[in-house]
Design a protein around this motif. Sequence first.
Motif, mmCIF file in Angstrom:
data_model
loop_
_atom_site.group_PDB
_atom_site.id
_atom_site.type_symbol
_atom_site.label_atom_id
_atom_site.label_comp_id
_atom_site.label_asym_id
_atom_site.label_seq_id
_atom_site.Cartn_x
_atom_site.Cartn_y
_atom_site.Cartn_z
ATOM 1 N N THR A 79 -5.742 0.134 -3.541
ATOM 2 C CA THR A 79 -5.016 0.626 -2.382
ATOM 3 C C THR A 79 -6.393 1.051 -2.344
ATOM 4 O O THR A 79 -6.803 1.039 -0.213
ATOM 5 C CB THR A 79 -4.353 1.771 -2.418
ATOM 6 O OG1 THR A 79 -2.763 1.381 -2.847
ATOM 7 C CG2 THR A 79 -3.886 2.416 -1.273
ATOM 8 N N TYR A 80 -7.267 1.927 -2.664
ATOM 9 C CA TYR A 80 -8.455 2.545 -1.743
ATOM 10 C C TYR A 80 -9.491 2.199 -2.132
ATOM 11 O O TYR A 80 -11.240 2.550 -1.723
ATOM 12 C CB TYR A 80 -8.126 4.410 -1.980
ATOM 13 C CG TYR A 80 -7.175 4.839 -1.390
ATOM 14 C CD1 TYR A 80 -6.899 4.364 0.609
ATOM 15 C CD2 TYR A 80 -6.211 5.473 -1.926
ATOM 16 C CE1 TYR A 80 -5.829 5.259 0.690
ATOM 17 C CE2 TYR A 80 -4.938 6.084 -1.264
ATOM 18 C CZ TYR A 80 -4.537 5.986 0.401
ATOM 19 O OH TYR A 80 -3.846 6.669 0.699
ATOM 20 N N ALA A 139 -0.635 5.769 2.476
ATOM 21 C CA ALA A 139 -1.378 4.901 2.666
ATOM 22 C C ALA A 139 -1.300 3.910 4.431
ATOM 23 O O ALA A 139 -2.773 3.603 5.019
ATOM 24 C CB ALA A 139 -2.329 3.822 1.905
ATOM 25 N N SER A 140 -0.656 3.232 4.526
ATOM 26 C CA SER A 140 -0.380 2.642 5.202
ATOM 27 C C SER A 140 -0.708 3.488 6.870
ATOM 28 O O SER A 140 -1.326 3.062 7.618
ATOM 29 C CB SER A 140 1.258 2.336 5.977
ATOM 30 O OG SER A 140 1.153 0.949 4.257
ATOM 31 N N LEU A 166 0.880 -1.297 -0.287
ATOM 32 C CA LEU A 166 -0.011 -0.258 0.199
ATOM 33 C C LEU A 166 0.699 1.357 -0.038
ATOM 34 O O LEU A 166 0.778 2.798 -0.493
ATOM 35 C CB LEU A 166 -1.154 0.069 0.905
ATOM 36 C CG LEU A 166 -1.896 -1.330 1.594
ATOM 37 C CD1 LEU A 166 -2.828 -1.066 2.677
ATOM 38 C CD2 LEU A 166 -2.080 -1.760 0.465
#
Lengths: 152, 398
Positions: free
Chosen positions: B140-141, A22-23, A18
């Motif tokens: 990711t999102y 994002a982490s 990620l």
Amino acid sequence: MELLTRKESWNIAYEHALGETASWFYVQIRDHAKLYGRRDPKSGRVLVPPRSFSDQTLEPTTEWVEVGPAGRIETFTIVYEQFKTLPPPPYAFGYVLLDRADTAIGGFFRGIDLSDPAQAAQTLKVGVRVNTRFAEKRTGDILDFWFELESK
Amino acid sequence: MRWCKTMKSTRVGIVGIGQSAFKSHRDDANYPELVREAVALALQDAGRGLADMQAVVYSLAPDALLGIGNAERLGVDAVGARNKRFMRINTGGSTGLSTVAAAHAHIAAGVCDVVLVAGGDKVGESGDSQAILNKIWDPTYERQLPLTTITMLAMSAVRAMHKHGMTEEDMARVTVKNRVHAALNPKAHLRKKVTIEEVFASRYLAWPIKLLDACPQSTGGCAMVLASERYIKENRLEAVWLTGLAHCSESYFIGDRMGNNYVADHADAHALRLSFERAYRMAGIKDPAKQVQAAELYAPFSNTEFHAIEAAGLAPLGQSMAMLRAGEFYLGAGTAVNPSGGTLCTNAIAVSAMVRVAEAALQVWGRAGAHQQPGARVAVASGNGGDHQFFGSAVLEA
């Protein structure tokens, strides 16, 4: 003539990294039930979900800004069809502009009666205020939270 | 900042067109055989052979729609590319227009005189393109959400309803119009006329999009032969001309097309408008609403035809719904929009945007048959790809 077909299926597993930005975002959600965005120093805009660089100014973002938990609906849809590999319908999801953020983040809308499409679409409208709800058990994922109407 | 050099030095024409009669399945032809069928039709139309083609640009969208990884490897023989320049283009739904742009650039730059563009798709074989299209989203999102091209564009519809007052009835009118057109087009996949009531009676997929607001999963191929003006004259070929061609891209995140101080609104097609402005500048079109008689605009869902019409400069922002209510955009009106029935009636994703160019070319050629817009001299085509990100536009003239 007799025409034949052959069945095939693709089922491939991945483990996606990620990245640092994002982490950190997901760790705050998992451990503290808090949401953050990243500020673009050039435009001052707070990007949610957070990104390490702005897609508009192309500058690296520099600062974490706490956003939400309340916000307003920017768009939504209500799904009534079963698509393979996707959740059983009906469900509603869309994008919410969290307070102090400048861009909208995706999430499910829960706690709304979706049995009558027209009525549900009147409840979920662009501009309607919502609040973020967090799951009891959080894993560090976008599905750790969802939105409910603020009045509830 | 100048967006690009306008390539006016070498005129590029389309000299041959081939497309399948699109269907949900074609069990009589595997993938390369399907592509070869379209190539044979285009070459026959151009009066050329495979040996005449100097390069091939191959039109192929996400591999998983077809279920063959890098299927251009398999297609290379169907297009006769052994020993030749060959490349695959993929910009999602706009792939077919990007393919035409790559071929055009080869000719305009003087690298080649005659180039084949070709491809095909068998979307029907996957049975559920939306499960595949969810995979175009960022893991990711966003992948965790049930984002698909239907839900993404349902969310565009919701914003258009809020911003422009678009209604479900307006959306149904697009389907009604395009089915009237498709009924006249023997190549179209969905050719049955429907009423507004029938659209309303069809089930919701993703509110406000119903089954009859949505495109089918089509199987078929498309191919065209493009050539330089010099080659066309030397070989005394019939041609129509690609006088404008441009692209414009949007950033990835849908959530950035809403909120505060955004540049593009997800209700509309901002980058498509910029793409059309560039194509019109190249073609010298000053007033598209008056100068364009036919428009083949990529719109896989009924609601998206409105923002495409506005982006193409055929209606002011937010006005296209009222114009359709007044009977505009039908065959015979000032500008016929999707006289072929459009992507709403036929969507073989790898070639859908190429079919837009092919159909626009047939219009200015006067060869569109029963769905010919009378007196069409200027036609436009567009393609949309990615998550409403990659936009191409073309101007065709007789």
